[in-house]
Write a protein that holds these residues in place. Structure first.
Motif, PDB file in Angstrom:
ATOM      1  N   ARG A 114      23.039  31.358 -12.600  1.00 41.85           N
ATOM      2  CA  ARG A 114      22.409  30.091 -12.260  1.00 41.85           C
ATOM      3  C   ARG A 114      22.464  29.167 -13.482  1.00 41.85           C
ATOM      4  NH1 ARG A 114      16.687  31.027  -9.076  1.00 41.85           N
ATOM      5  NH2 ARG A 114      17.411  32.415  -7.426  1.00 41.85           N
ATOM      6  N   SER A 154      18.341  24.165 -13.774  1.00 41.57           N
ATOM      7  CA  SER A 154      17.163  24.780 -13.163  1.00 41.57           C
ATOM      8  C   SER A 154      15.880  24.271 -13.806  1.00 41.57           C
ATOM      9  CB  SER A 154      17.236  26.307 -13.282  1.00 41.57           C
ATOM     10  OG  SER A 154      18.283  26.824 -12.466  1.00 41.57           O
ATOM     11  N   THR A 170      15.327  23.901  -4.269  1.00 46.34           N
ATOM     12  CA  THR A 170      15.714  25.247  -4.679  1.00 46.34           C
ATOM     13  C   THR A 170      15.408  26.279  -3.604  1.00 46.34           C
ATOM     14  OG1 THR A 170      13.574  25.786  -5.704  1.00 46.34           O
ATOM     15  CG2 THR A 170      15.178  24.597  -7.058  1.00 46.34           C
TER      16      THR A 170
END
Length: 429
Positions: free
Chosen positions: A302, A307, A372
């Protein structure tokens, strides 16, 4: 902890869809190229921002991201100067390790650099060993030379695969590729062909977006003049479904609406460098597309930097048009390279800022976290906002657009297609 974003606005040419601030560096200021003056300004802005922290310790960085524009247009002396300054100002050298930042002796910081495929020459790839970069984000956009010409991209489809091979040979084990769909006249068959070519690269991360017609871009002007047409909603949905299903079947975790990361290797195969990354991520599997795997951890691939944007982590923006967030405020630098450099030379930070009140912070959480696979952690909200959110979410849950599970509220697959309207319904106005 904070992410560090450095904006490199230089591009050899402008793509017709891009709405980011960029410039073609054709001018010189006196005897010095604009690039050199700009890098000097970037380094001094870092010093100014850290010097204004009341004498405290420098911000501890969780990630570094060089975006643009085209960071791979910078010379290697300029890139080396940038990283030397980052290391000195933020005291990060001990987290870079050796061999281009790919040491497995300690938890490596994610250090990403955006590149154009045609910039990744043999010399460029080899020179990466002199930098702490351990992740490359590359804009392929499409594997059709005809569509690349339409976008005014500089590279060819063949150069994407060549660039990936050169980066692998240079020891880069974390590569992200950007892909677009929904071109005027593009068919589902053509989109499948692009996905075939993408999967053949076996990269660790994929960001895929529908072609956007942002106001002020040449592409938007073509649309307004009737020279191109957007694809219809049904074809868009079929293309997105195809993307999600095929990447899921190929072993990618769908962890954000437009982002996919290759899933965690089996425990026996995990390298020492990946284990700290895995432990730093929440043990959640994707809710956007059910995974057949029984993995207990999310993908280590990721994007840790991006993020942070989605999970309310502070970030520091350096450079013209760069944004910063933290300590209850948001700021943004002037979108003019000359005005930016002039201000920094005078020891001024050329930015505007706003205070973020409680309602704005709640709305920001809805807009980012809901993108998300985990969604919004209800325990992170105050009792008043949690009650407000769940009251508005109830009818959307009944429509099958939202789901609450284990203390998290997230979009369903059905909800993704109308995510903008779902988020709008949950806003506090």
């Amino acid at each position: 902890m904070a992410g560090l974003y450095i904006h490199i606005p230089f591009c050899a040419s402008r793509c017709i869809y891009c709405g980011f601030y960029s410039t073609v560096p054709s001018e010189r200021v006196g005897a010095r190229p604009v690039e050199e003056r700009y890098v000097d300004a970037l380094c001094h802005e870092m010093e100014l921002k850290e010097g204004g922290r009341d004498g405290g310790a420098p911000a501890e960085l969780s990630s570094i991201y060089l975006g643009g524009g085209t960071p791979s247009q910078l010379s290697f002396p300029s890139l080396q100067k940038l990283f030397r300054t980052i290391g000195r100002v933020y005291r990060t050298e001990n987290r870079w390790g050796g061999g281009g930042g790919r040491s497995g002796s300690a938890a490596p910081m994610e250090i990403t650099m955006e590149c154009n495929p045609d910039d990744v020459t043999v010399a460029f790839a080899r020179s990466l060993h002199s930098l702490p970069v351990n992740r490359i984000s590359m804009g392929a956009q499409t594997f059709s030379d005809r569509r690349l010409r339409f976008l005014h991209r500089r590279h060819t489809a063949e150069e994407v695969g060549t660039a990936v091979s050169r980066l692998r040979e240079a020891g880069i084990g974390n590569i992200s590729v950007d892909l677009m769909f929904g071109f005027p006249g593009e068919t589902l068959e053509e989109w499948n062909e692009d996905i075939d070519r993408l999967l053949g690269l076996d990269v660790e991360h994929v960001s895929a977006y529908s072609l956007m017609y942002e106001e002020g871009t040449p592409l938007h002007r073509l649309l307004r003049a009737g020279k191109v047409r957007e694809i219809d909603d049904e074809l868009y949905r079929r293309m997105y479904d195809t993307l999600v299903d095929r990447l899921g079947d190929a072993g990618y975790e769908h962890y954000e609406i437009s982002n996919f990361a290759r899933l965690t290797p089996a425990p026996d195969d995990e390298s020492p460098a990946l284990k700290p990354q895995i432990s730093n991520l929440k043990s959640q599997t994707s809710n956007l597309k059910p995974q057949t795997s029984n993995l207990k951890s999310p993908s280590p691939f990721r994007s840790r930097h991006n993020s942070a944007y989605w999970h309310d982590v502070p970030y520091i923006g350096i450079g013209t048009a760069a944004h910063s967030y933290g300590n209850g405020k948001r700021s943004w630098n002037v979108s003019d390279i000359r005005a930016y450099m002039d201000a920094i030379r005078e020891d001024r930070l050329p930015c505007e800022e706003e205070r973020i009140d409680a309602d704005t912070h709640y709305n920001d959480t809805v807009l980012t976290a809901l993108r998300t696979c985990e969604g919004i952690e209800l325990a992170s909200l105050s009792a008043a906002y949690r009650t407000y959110l769940m009251h508005l979410a109830l009818p959307l849950q009944r429509q099958g657009l939202l789901e609450e599970k284990g203390g998290w509220l997230h979009l369903t697959r059905k909800g993704i297609y109308v995510s903008d309207s779902v988020m709008s319904e949950l806003m506090k106005v």
